[in-house]
Design a protein around this motif. Structure first.
Motif, short mmCIF file in Angstrom:
data_model
loop_
_atom_site.label_atom_id
_atom_site.label_comp_id
_atom_site.label_asym_id
_atom_site.label_seq_id
_atom_site.Cartn_x
_atom_site.Cartn_y
_atom_site.Cartn_z
N ARG A 1 -2.01 11.37 -3.95
CA ARG A 1 -2.38 11.14 -5.35
C ARG A 1 -3.41 12.16 -5.82
O ARG A 1 -3.35 12.64 -6.95
CB ARG A 1 -2.93 9.72 -5.51
N LYS B 1 -4.80 0.12 12.02
CA LYS B 1 -5.07 1.56 12.00
C LYS B 1 -3.91 2.31 11.35
O LYS B 1 -4.12 3.24 10.55
CB LYS B 1 -5.28 2.07 13.42
N GLY C 1 -3.39 8.15 -0.63
CA GLY C 1 -4.52 8.58 -1.46
C GLY C 1 -4.61 10.10 -1.57
O GLY C 1 -4.85 10.65 -2.66
N ASP C 2 -4.42 10.81 -0.45
CA ASP C 2 -4.44 12.27 -0.49
C ASP C 2 -3.33 12.82 -1.37
O ASP C 2 -3.53 13.81 -2.11
CB ASP C 2 -4.29 12.83 0.93
N ARG D 1 1.83 -4.47 4.78
CA ARG D 1 0.52 -4.86 5.30
C ARG D 1 0.46 -6.37 5.51
O ARG D 1 -0.09 -6.85 6.52
CB ARG D 1 -0.57 -4.42 4.33
N ASN E 1 -4.16 1.80 7.59
CA ASN E 1 -5.24 2.60 7.01
C ASN E 1 -4.88 4.08 6.95
O ASN E 1 -5.19 4.77 5.96
CB ASN E 1 -6.53 2.39 7.81
N ASP E 2 -4.23 4.58 8.01
CA ASP E 2 -3.79 5.98 7.99
C ASP E 2 -2.79 6.24 6.87
O ASP E 2 -2.84 7.26 6.19
CB ASP E 2 -3.16 6.36 9.34
N GLY F 1 4.27 9.27 6.91
CA GLY F 1 3.42 8.08 7.00
C GLY F 1 4.24 6.80 6.95
O GLY F 1 3.96 5.84 7.67
N ILE G 1 -2.47 4.49 4.06
CA ILE G 1 -3.15 4.41 2.76
C ILE G 1 -3.91 5.70 2.47
O ILE G 1 -3.93 6.19 1.33
CB ILE G 1 -4.10 3.18 2.73
N ARG G 2 -4.54 6.29 3.50
CA ARG G 2 -5.22 7.58 3.30
C ARG G 2 -4.23 8.67 2.92
O ARG G 2 -4.51 9.52 2.08
CB ARG G 2 -5.98 7.96 4.58
N THR G 3 -3.05 8.63 3.57
CA THR G 3 -2.02 9.62 3.24
C THR G 3 -1.58 9.48 1.78
O THR G 3 -1.42 10.48 1.07
CB THR G 3 -0.79 9.42 4.15
#
Length: 369
Positions: free
Chosen positions: A317, A304, A314-315, A341, A307-308, A271, A310-312
């Motif tokens: 964590r 995008k 979060g997953d 960002r 956001n991708d 990421g 940040i999702r990575t």
């Protein structure tokens, strides 16, 4: 050394060279100033050509900008000096005020040219007033010399090979964005592969800082030139602020990357590589848009990519991949996300400002166009 000097002279000794044109323009203006000082029989004939030398710049905007500030500073300083002399203070008081004036000359020179000129003029008038009984008259002569010098300088800037600073805006913006992009690329390589030395990082950061100063100066000169609307001048000011924030973010990222402790964590490494690559692509797009706006690829979708990423994170964590990671390193990752960002947002903002300068305030720069 002499070989390099003669090489530069040979290279610039042509009619289309900006330094050559400026040299001819300045020589003509100084000659007119010398003749005028002799014709007017000025007691301090040197003041008039010196004023011309001081205010003349290679661009019209530079001459207007420095000339206006010198004029205001000289008028205020001369009025202050003459007013003090009319009060007829004691010599000890005059000496103290003279010392204070020249102290302010040194102190204010890097902060405000108007204040610098004011303090310098006041100090000279007070010094002459202490030495001569008619010293107050020098204040009036100083104003006359400055008005004539600024007028001759501006007339020469407009009349002999006028060089508008705004003609060089695209080139200077491209050079600035390019140096920032090179610095970011070095930061990326250092973070991902640890393949860049500290001296290389410092060198590219210094290059970017120098280009930022040069670009800021030419933006201010362009904003001082006639022919621009008020909103265009405002946009130039806002655009250089954006470039300044981008440089500060790169400096902050340099500190973050130096604390990276061996590169990105493996759960989020892909990421990070992706978002760093998208940022490089974003910089490449801005480089192209600064110089050749009609030949650019679509604007990269930076939001995008963020956001991708940040999702990575979060997953990772949720899976507990950060449980054994020291708090300082986790904070470092959070700071990295915030800075990258913010940098992308500033690149977007720079693109919008450039688009507004070219197409008007009501136009919009859309993704994919």
């Amino acid at each position: 050394m002499f070989k390099a000097i003669f090489g530069t002279l040979r290279q610039e000794f042509r009619l289309d060279s900006i330094p050559f044109q400026h040299a001819v323009r300045a020589a003509l203006a100084i000659t007119i100033a010398v003749v005028a000082s002799k014709f007017l029989d000025l007691r301090h004939a040197i003041w008039l050509p010196v004023s011309v030398i001081v205010v003349m710049r290679p661009s019209v905007g530079g001459t207007l900008r420095i000339g206006w500030r010198r004029l205001w500073g000289t008028v205020l300083g001369a009025a202050l000096g003459v007013g003090i002399l009319f009060l007829n203070p004691a010599n000890t008081v005059l000496l103290s005020l003279i010392a204070l004036s020249f102290f302010l000359v040194i102190l204010l020179r890097v902060f405000s040219y108007t204040a610098f000129s004011c303090a310098l003029t006041a100090g000279i008038i007070l010094l002459l007033g202490m030495l001569f009984t008619d010293g107050w008259q020098f204040g009036l002569e100083r104003i006359l010399d400055t008005v004539l010098g600024v007028g001759i300088g501006i007339a020469a800037s407009f009349g002999v090979w006028p060089n508008m600073a705004r003609k060089n805006l695209r080139k200077k913006m491209f050079e600035l964005v390019h140096t920032q992009a090179v610095h970011f690329e070095k930061l990326t390589d250092s973070y991902l592969h640890d393949s860049v030395s500290e001296s290389d990082l410092v060198s590219t950061r210094i290059d970017a800082s120098i280009k930022l100063d040069q670009c800021s100066e030419i933006f201010r000169e362009a904003a001082a030139e006639p022919g621009l609307r008020g909103w265009q001048r405002d946009n130039l000011t806002r655009l250089i602020r954006v470039f300044t924030r981008m440089h500060r973010l790169l400096t902050a990222m340099s500190t973050i990357i130096r604390r990276g402790y061996g590169g990105p964590l493996s759960p989020i490494a892909d990421g990070m590589k992706n978002i760093l690559q998208v940022t490089q692509d974003h910089y490449a797009w801005l480089e192209c848009y600064a110089l050749h706006p009609d030949e650019c690829k679509p604007v990269p979708d930076f939001e995008k990519a963020v956001n991708d990423f940040i999702r990575t994170v979060g997953d990772a964590r949720i899976r507990g991949d950060f449980e054994d990671v020291p708090l300082e390193r986790r904070n470092n990752i959070s700071a990295f996300i915030w800075n990258i960002r913010s940098l992308g947002a500033e690149i977007d903002r720079a693109g919008r400002r450039l688009h507004e300068l070219r197409h008007g305030r009501e136009s919009n720069l859309k993704k994919g166009k």
